[in-house]
Every structure is written in structure tokens, then in C-alpha cells.
Design an enzyme around this catalytic site. Structure first.
Site, PDB file in Angstrom:
ATOM      1  N   GLY A  98       0.847  -1.244  -0.218  1.00 35.64           N
ATOM      2  CA  GLY A  98      -0.058   0.074  -0.038  1.00 35.64           C
ATOM      3  C   GLY A  98       1.049   1.809  -0.392  1.00 35.64           C
ATOM      4  CE  LYS A 118       7.481   0.428   5.865  1.00 37.98           C
ATOM      5  NZ  LYS A 118       7.227  -0.952   6.782  1.00 37.98           N
ATOM      6  N   GLY A 131      -0.237   5.923   1.584  1.00 36.65           N
ATOM      7  CA  GLY A 131       1.073   5.877   0.477  1.00 36.65           C
ATOM      8  C   GLY A 131       2.267   6.344   1.440  1.00 36.65           C
ATOM      9  CG  ASP A 265       0.041  -9.172   6.292  1.00 39.01           C
ATOM     10  OD1 ASP A 265      -0.148  -9.398   6.883  1.00 39.01           O
ATOM     11  OD2 ASP A 265       0.552  -7.593   6.759  1.00 39.01           O
ATOM     12  CG  ASP A 275       6.702  -5.643   6.476  1.00 41.97           C
ATOM     13  OD1 ASP A 275       7.477  -4.913   6.070  1.00 41.97           O
ATOM     14  OD2 ASP A 275       5.047  -5.339   5.844  1.00 41.97           O
TER      15      ASP A 275
HETATM   16  P1  AMP Z   1       1.766  -3.149   7.655  1.00 40.43           P
HETATM   17  O1  AMP Z   1       1.022  -4.161   9.247  1.00 40.43           O
HETATM   18  O2  AMP Z   1       2.473  -2.443   8.498  1.00 40.43           O
HETATM   19  O3  AMP Z   1       2.583  -4.170   7.780  1.00 40.43           O
HETATM   20  O4  AMP Z   1       0.919  -3.138   6.476  1.00 40.43           O
HETATM   21  C1  AMP Z   1      -0.712  -3.501   6.569  1.00 40.43           C
HETATM   22  C2  AMP Z   1      -0.655  -3.405   5.164  1.00 40.43           C
HETATM   23  O5  AMP Z   1      -1.330  -2.566   5.141  1.00 40.43           O
HETATM   24  C3  AMP Z   1       0.338  -3.457   4.134  1.00 40.43           C
HETATM   25  O6  AMP Z   1      -0.611  -3.463   3.268  1.00 40.43           O
HETATM   26  C4  AMP Z   1       0.372  -2.196   3.576  1.00 40.43           C
HETATM   27  O7  AMP Z   1       0.927  -1.466   2.414  1.00 40.43           O
HETATM   28  C5  AMP Z   1      -0.776  -1.626   4.068  1.00 40.43           C
HETATM   29  N1  AMP Z   1       0.118  -0.370   4.590  1.00 40.43           N
HETATM   30  C6  AMP Z   1       0.213   0.284   5.973  1.00 40.43           C
HETATM   31  N2  AMP Z   1       0.114   1.724   5.926  1.00 40.43           N
HETATM   32  C7  AMP Z   1      -0.219   2.371   4.727  1.00 40.43           C
HETATM   33  C8  AMP Z   1       0.142   3.849   4.618  1.00 40.43           C
HETATM   34  N3  AMP Z   1       0.116   4.410   5.183  1.00 40.43           N
HETATM   35  N4  AMP Z   1      -0.871   4.035   3.613  1.00 40.43           N
HETATM   36  C9  AMP Z   1      -1.279   2.758   2.344  1.00 40.43           C
HETATM   37  N5  AMP Z   1      -1.150   1.836   2.976  1.00 40.43           N
HETATM   38  C10 AMP Z   1      -0.751   1.248   4.581  1.00 40.43           C
HETATM   39 MG    MG Z   2       3.627  -5.280   6.205  1.00 45.09          MG
END
Ligand code: AMP
Ligand code: MG
Length: 514
Positions: A98, A118, A131, A265, A275
Site C-alpha cells: 500500500g 517504503k 501511501g 503478510d 516490516d
Molecule cells: P503493516 O501492518 O504495516 O505491515 O501493513 C499492513 C497493510 O497496510 C499493508 O498492506 C500495507 O501496505 C498497508 N499500509 C500500512 N500503512 C499504509 C499507508 N500509510 N498507506 C497505504 N497502505 C498502508
Molecule cells: Mg506489512
């Protein structure tokens, strides 16, 4: 250095090139460009990682633009990856990159590596989010991924840390107090960013054709020795992923790292720590500790549960691969083996931390007693294990007074545990008969880091960096490159967590807001 393009040329790519949130089907990725920025600036770079990817000769200016997605290397089309995942035990559907965009796949010397930015802007997988990433979480990822690498823990690497020059709004505690923060981008590098969830998404959609393509691709490029696609090869692939994951989890337990969001994920198919979000480092040895405030209630991702969660996650991966294998028994056998081997490796690792490498000394009870004592007497994990290099078998009393200093209990509270510690050290002494002291100390120093990225250390670097002062970031970056070395000028980081950091946000409690 050569640009390659395997992920998008060998696997199906989203035909829609509209950069709007949506479900992306029958594809492993979507082409998308990083967001144009008018004033990006570079804060830090890793020369070692730049060398790995063959980009060490980039000028400062070119690196600033490359590491923020403003220059794309010729011959490459950036893309975001499609994946799904189980979050906190529940299937969450499509997630995907994302806010991460792959901007290069390169072959340099013997290495094939992907460079991912990122925080580089929205993608079709951004759902309702923006994003972007903020400086504080980017510093945490930047410092910790390199620290893990130098600790010998498999991890994605960090190449660069840059400011976007734009601000991002975040409500850190999710309590209705949104604030503007500095936007940042981490350039990170790995052989692959494929996750367990990359496979799960296709199986969940019953898209077995894409599942097979992705699995064959993964084996061809990352598990080359397994041979041509067949059921047996897929089983070997699954077993290899179990082995890599096991090694990673044992290492996490060894150094006291708590990932904090072990959703499927966030588990790399290559067994890399990936991550870095609300992760944390154990200070007082507490197997029930989770750094993630979202996880406070159930503590699913607590230190002492990381092995069980990894097994649960591998079971989800087994389910995802099942359509290619169709053999429940064979998959179950591998999962059972995973548990058995993990327990063996864990015991061996714990003995190694004590400076004992002889398999005949394998003993659950001895280790278990130690874990209980560490927990109940609120011992600082890093200090305790490293200071075993100071233990002399005929000087037990001196060591007991050191233990008292390394505990977070008061002097009086600690007294209750002193006799038990004495007993444990007497047993330790017996076990050390026949072990050469210099060999024991060497093993202790190789296994137990002197310096880890304690939660408050990252927080101090963040607070300074938010005021444009990067001295501490530089200092910690350097310090953590040699975590097992004595660094006489850096003893100030070989101490217990200061009192002020105990309950502070960013130090002991971390939110997912990033
Ligand atoms: P994470 O728990 O940080 O690994 O994120 C889980 C999901 O949320 C993943 O698909 C990330 O790409 C998405 N995500 C987290 N933060 C953002 C953001 N600020 N903008 C877009 N997608 C996000
Ligand atoms: Mg992630």
C-alpha cells in the site's frame, strides 16, 4: 550491475494501470510510479548496501532522487506487489504494497536483489490509507534492519533514509489527536519481498493458476536447488521455508527481539525479518511482553509466543500451497517436524548463550529454571547474558551483586530471588566442569550482543531527528554495526533502560501508526 526484470516479466501483472484502490485479480503486481516530490532530501545511506546493489558510485544528488523514487533506472518499470494476509488470526483479504514500490531488480556480482521504497506514495493496494510513512517509523525500520543484519539475524536490509519534504498527518495513539509529521522513505533491499500472504491471496480466490505461477517463479529464482516443478518439489519448498523461518525465530529469541505484528503478510518466504513496525526489544525478561498497543489485550505477538505464531503462520502457508500438493499428511508431517526441530534448536541456542556447546548438556529443566528466574526477578536480558562473560566460578557472591544491579527490582525485592540465583549458578558451575573458560567466554561474546537497539535509544534518535539533528542516528547506526564488540566509548548504551522510558510512548508501547 545489471537491471533485470523477472517479477513483472515472468508473472502476470495487473492490466489496469489506474492508480486507484481496488481489488487486483489474476496478477502478482501492479505497475505504479512513486509520487513526484519537489524537495526530497537524504538523511542517511548505507554504503555497504549500496555496494551490494552496485550503486555505490551514485552521486549524493542522484542517490537522493533515486532513493525517493524521483529517478527510475533505465529499463525498469516500478511496481507494487499484490498479497493478502491473516491479521491477528483473521483472514483480511487483499492487502498488498500500500506504500511500498519496487524500483529496481538488479543483478550485481553474485547477488540478485530488489530495491523497494517504503513510503513512496499510494498504490492500487493503499485501500483508505495515504501511501506515506513518517520519519519516526522510518528511523525505526532503518536502524533496526541494519542492526539485525549485523547481529546475524536474517533481515531485509536498509539502503537509504530520506525525507520526502512533505508532511503526513497521523494520530499516533488513535485517540483523536492527529498531528502533522515529517514524511520519510526507507530504501530497503532484499533478494525478494515475497511473503506468505503472496501465496494465500491466490488460493483464497481459488486462482490456482496464478498460485502455481508464483510458486514456480519463487522456486526457480530463490530455491534453485529444489529442481523442476512437481508435488515433491513443492513439498521440499514448503519444508525449506519452515527451515528458514525456524532459524529466524530462534535468532529473534536469542537476541530478545519481538516483532509485534507477525501477520502472515509480514512473514517473508525467505525467512527474513521484514516490516519493522511496532517491534521492540526485551529489557526485563518478560515472555508476556508485546510492544504493540493494538496487541495488548490478547498478546498474540508476545515474545514467548513467537514460535507458536510462526507455526500458525506456516500452517496458513501450508493451506495456501495445498492445491498444488494435495497431501495433508505430508504437509502435517513437515509441520510436526518444525516443532520438534525448533525445540531442539532453541535448547541448543540457550545453552550457547550460556557458553556451553556440548549437546550432552541438553536439558530443558535447567533452561526452564533460568527462564523463570529471569522473568520473576525482572532481569535485563541483554545485560544478564552478556555479563556471563564476567562470571567466575569461585566468585559467586560478586556475580550475585552484579545480578542485583541488572534487575529492575528494588534491592529489597531482589533479595527474595538471591538464594534461587545462587542455586542456579551452583548448577551452572557444575555444568562448566571441563569447559575451558576462555572458550566459554568467547562463545558468550559471540552469541550475546553487547549492544541492541533498546526501545528508548531509537526514541531518543527520533526526537533529535525530528529537530533536524542526526548525530544520535549516526552514532547508533555505527554502534549497532558491531553489536558483539566491546566499544569502550559506548558503555553508556550498555545499561538498563532508564526509568523515564518505562511507560513512555515509543519506548515501551508502540502503536501501528506509522
Ligand atoms: P503493516 O501492518 O504495516 O505491515 O501493513 C499492513 C497493510 O497496510 C499493508 O498492506 C500495507 O501496505 C498497508 N499500509 C500500512 N500503512 C499504509 C499507508 N500509510 N498507506 C497505504 N497502505 C498502508
Ligand atoms: Mg506489512
Amino acid at each position: 550491475m545489471k537491471i533485470i526484470n523477472t517479477f513483472t516479466s515472468e508473472l502476470p501483472v495487473d492490466k489496469n494501470t489506474d492508480n486507484r484502490p481496488r481489488q487486483v485479480v489474476e496478477s502478482c503486481s501492479s505497475f505504479v510510479f512513486p509520487k513526484p516530490l519537489s524537495h526530497p532530501s537524504l538523511i542517511h545511506k548505507s554504503n555497504e548496501v549500496l555496494e551490494l546493489v552496485g550503486l555505490s558510485s551514485l552521486s549524493q544528488e542522484d542517490l537522493t532522487y533515486f532513493s525517493t523514487g524521483q529517478i527510475i533506472l533505465k529499463g525498469f518499470k516500478p511496481y507494487a506487489m499484490c498479497y493478502g494476509g491473516h491479521q491477528f488470526g483473521n483472514w483480511a483479504g487483499q492487502l498488498g504494497d500500500g506504500r511500498a514500490i519496487n524500483v529496481a531488480e538488479i543483478k550485481h556480482l553474485e547477488n540478485t536483489l530488489t530495491i523497494q521504497l517504503k513510503g513512496a506514495g499510494a498504490t492500487p493496494y493503499s485501500r483508505t490509507a495515504d501511501g506515506f510513512a513518517v520519519l519516526r517509523s522510518s528511523i525505526r525500520e532503518y536502524l533496526c534492519s541494519e542492526a539485525m543484519h549485523y547481529l546475524g539475524v536474517p533481515s531485509t536490509r536498509a539502503m537509504s533514509l530520506a525525507l520526502t519534504g512533505e508532511s503526513v498527518v497521523r494520530d499516533v495513539l488513535y485517540n483523536g489527536n492527529p498531528k502533522k509529521e515529517k514524511g520519510a522513505i526507507v530504501g530497503r533491499v532484499a533478494a525478494s519481498f515475497i511473503r506468505f500472504g503472496s501465496f494465500e491471496i491466490h488460493t483464497a480466490r481459488q486462482d490456482f493458476d496464478t498460485l502455481k505461477k508464483l510458486t514456480d517463479y519463487t522456486i526457480k529464482h530463490h530455491f534453485k536447488n529444489l529442481g523442476n516443478p512437481s508435488k515433491a518439489t513443492y513439498l521440499n519448498f514448503f519444508e525449506s521455508v519452515c527451515n528458514l523461518t525456524r532459524k529466524m525465530i530462534v535468532d529473534w529469541q536469542r537476541v530478545g527481539f519481538v516483532h509485534g505484528v507477525m501477520n502472515t503478510d509480514n512473514l517473508s518466504i525467505l525467512g527474513l525479518t521484514i516490516d519493522y513496525g511496532p517491534y521492540g526489544w526485551l529489557e526485563n525478561y518478560d515472555p508476556n511482553w508485546t510492544p504493540n498497543t493494538t496487541d495488548i489485550q490478547h498478546k498474540r505477538y508476545r515474545f514467548g509466543n513467537q514460535f507458536k505464531v510462526s507455526l500458525w503462520n506456516l500452517t496458513q502457508l501450508a493451506n495456501a500451497l495445498y492445491p498444488l500438493i494435495e497431501d495433508v499428511e505430508a504437509l502435517t508431517t513437515i509441520l510436526k517436524k518444525y516443532s520438534i526441530l525448533y525445540n531442539q534448536d532453541y535448547q541448543t541456542m540457550m545453552l550457547t548463550k550460556l557458553g556451553i556447546k556440548n549437546e550432552k548438556d541438553m536439558d530443558n529443566l535447567f533452561i526452564h529454571k533460568l527462564e523463570n528466574l529471569l522473568e520473576n526477578s525482572e532481569m535485563d536480558m541483554t545485560l544478564f547474558f552478556r555479563n556471563l562473560n564476567k562470571f567466575e566460578t569461585n566468585q559467586l557472591e560478586i556475580h550475585l551483586s552484579l545480578l542485583e544491579k541488572n534487575s529492575y527490582l528494588t534491592r529489597n525485592e531482589f533479595k527474595v530471588f538471591a538464594p534461587k540465583w545462587k542455586q542456579w549458578f551452583e548448577e551452572y558451575t557444575t555444568r562448566l566442569e571441563g569447559v575451558k573458560n576462555n572458550e566459554r567466554i568467547e562463545l558468550i561474546n559471540q552469541t550475546n550482543p553487547k549492544y541492541v537497539l533498546r526501545n528508548y535509544m531509537a526514541q531518543l534518535a527520533i526526537e533529535d531527528a525530528e529537530n533536524n539533528n542526526y548525530d544520535l542516528l549516526n552514532e547508533l547506526y555505527k554502534l549497532l554495526k558491531k553489536p558483539y564488540d566491546e566499544q569502550p566509548n559506548m558503555e553508556k548504551w550498555f545499561v538498563k533502560r532508564p526509568d523515564w522510558a518505562k511507560e513512555k510512548i515509543g519506548c515501551s508501547m508502540l502503536s501501528c501508526s506509522s
